[in-house]
Design a protein around this motif. Sequence first.
Motif, PDB file in Angstrom:
ATOM      1  N   THR A  69       5.904  -0.175  13.325  1.00 25.95           N
ATOM      2  CA  THR A  69       4.720   0.116  12.522  1.00 25.95           C
ATOM      3  C   THR A  69       4.788  -0.611  11.182  1.00 25.95           C
ATOM      4  N   GLU A  99       5.802   4.170   1.917  1.00 26.26           N
ATOM      5  CA  GLU A  99       6.381   5.337   2.580  1.00 26.26           C
ATOM      6  C   GLU A  99       7.186   4.925   3.813  1.00 26.26           C
ATOM      7  N   LEU A 100       6.673   3.954   4.550  1.00 27.00           N
ATOM      8  CA  LEU A 100       7.399   3.463   5.719  1.00 27.00           C
ATOM      9  C   LEU A 100       8.717   2.808   5.311  1.00 27.00           C
ATOM     10  N   ILE A 125       2.073  -3.521   9.908  1.00 22.72           N
ATOM     11  CA  ILE A 125       1.338  -3.363   8.657  1.00 22.72           C
ATOM     12  C   ILE A 125       1.686  -4.488   7.682  1.00 22.72           C
ATOM     13  N   LEU A 180       1.039   3.565   2.133  1.00 20.78           N
ATOM     14  CA  LEU A 180       1.565   3.746   3.490  1.00 20.78           C
ATOM     15  C   LEU A 180       2.758   2.831   3.735  1.00 20.78           C
ATOM     16  N   THR A 208       0.857  -1.184   0.000  1.00 21.15           N
ATOM     17  CA  THR A 208       0.000   0.000   0.000  1.00 21.15           C
ATOM     18  C   THR A 208       0.895   1.236   0.000  1.00 21.15           C
TER      19      THR A 208
END
Length: 257
Positions: A129, A104-105, A133, A101, A99
Amino acid sequence: MNERVVSVAEAHCIRQDLLPQPPREFQIQHHYLLYASAGAMRLEAGEAAWSLPPARAALVAAGTPVRLLLKQKMSVCSVLFSTSFAPAPTSALSVFETTPLARELLLECGRLADEGEPLSEYGRTLFRTLQMISWRLAEKPSRATMPIGRSSGVVRALALTEERLSAGIHFEEIAQMTGQTPRTLARKLSAETGLSWGQIVQKMRMIRAIEMLAETRAPVTEVALAVGYQSLSAFNAAFRSFTGETPTAYRAGFASG
């Protein structure tokens, strides 16, 4: 991916540019998240193979043997999680759709790795995190998996089929080239892969199309022809049924990665 032994107390990110190389196996003591930011590779584990373009990641549990096939230059991001830092994933290996997100992580974890500092509280929270995820996304594995067969006759038949995706391929010819009757080959394919030859061809075409969309800037029409479709509308419909997106939208997802 890297030959050197990496000691990981909690979590660590490694970014690498890889050149094409012969198939190789690896097995490490940490849980391992593999993401290609450019290019595409294939992973093999057990009796299945997966395509890994930029929109997709692989989560490998510690101690799981995996075989890598790199046929083009790639940029990859590898995140290692200590078994004391992260729980064991549900599956030994899961390839899944990422995803925005998650991507980006991964990017931010890569920046921390570039700084070369021990994990701060911020870094620890960031990796935790990403771990949570990724573990959750891995519970919904990708459909882009291809059985690789066990017997030499099936392995050879699968290889010949993949080599001829852009041409008119006929099951009877594949059987003859592997020294088997069509009936025998059909029975072996079903027993070893759980799929019919027609289903295998369809999957191979979709997987190769995904790889071409990641590896090249070829127009979608060219991709359709290269994987054996004479009609762009038929290719678009098949691709959307397989991935849930049009080829153009799927390629756009690579760019955002």
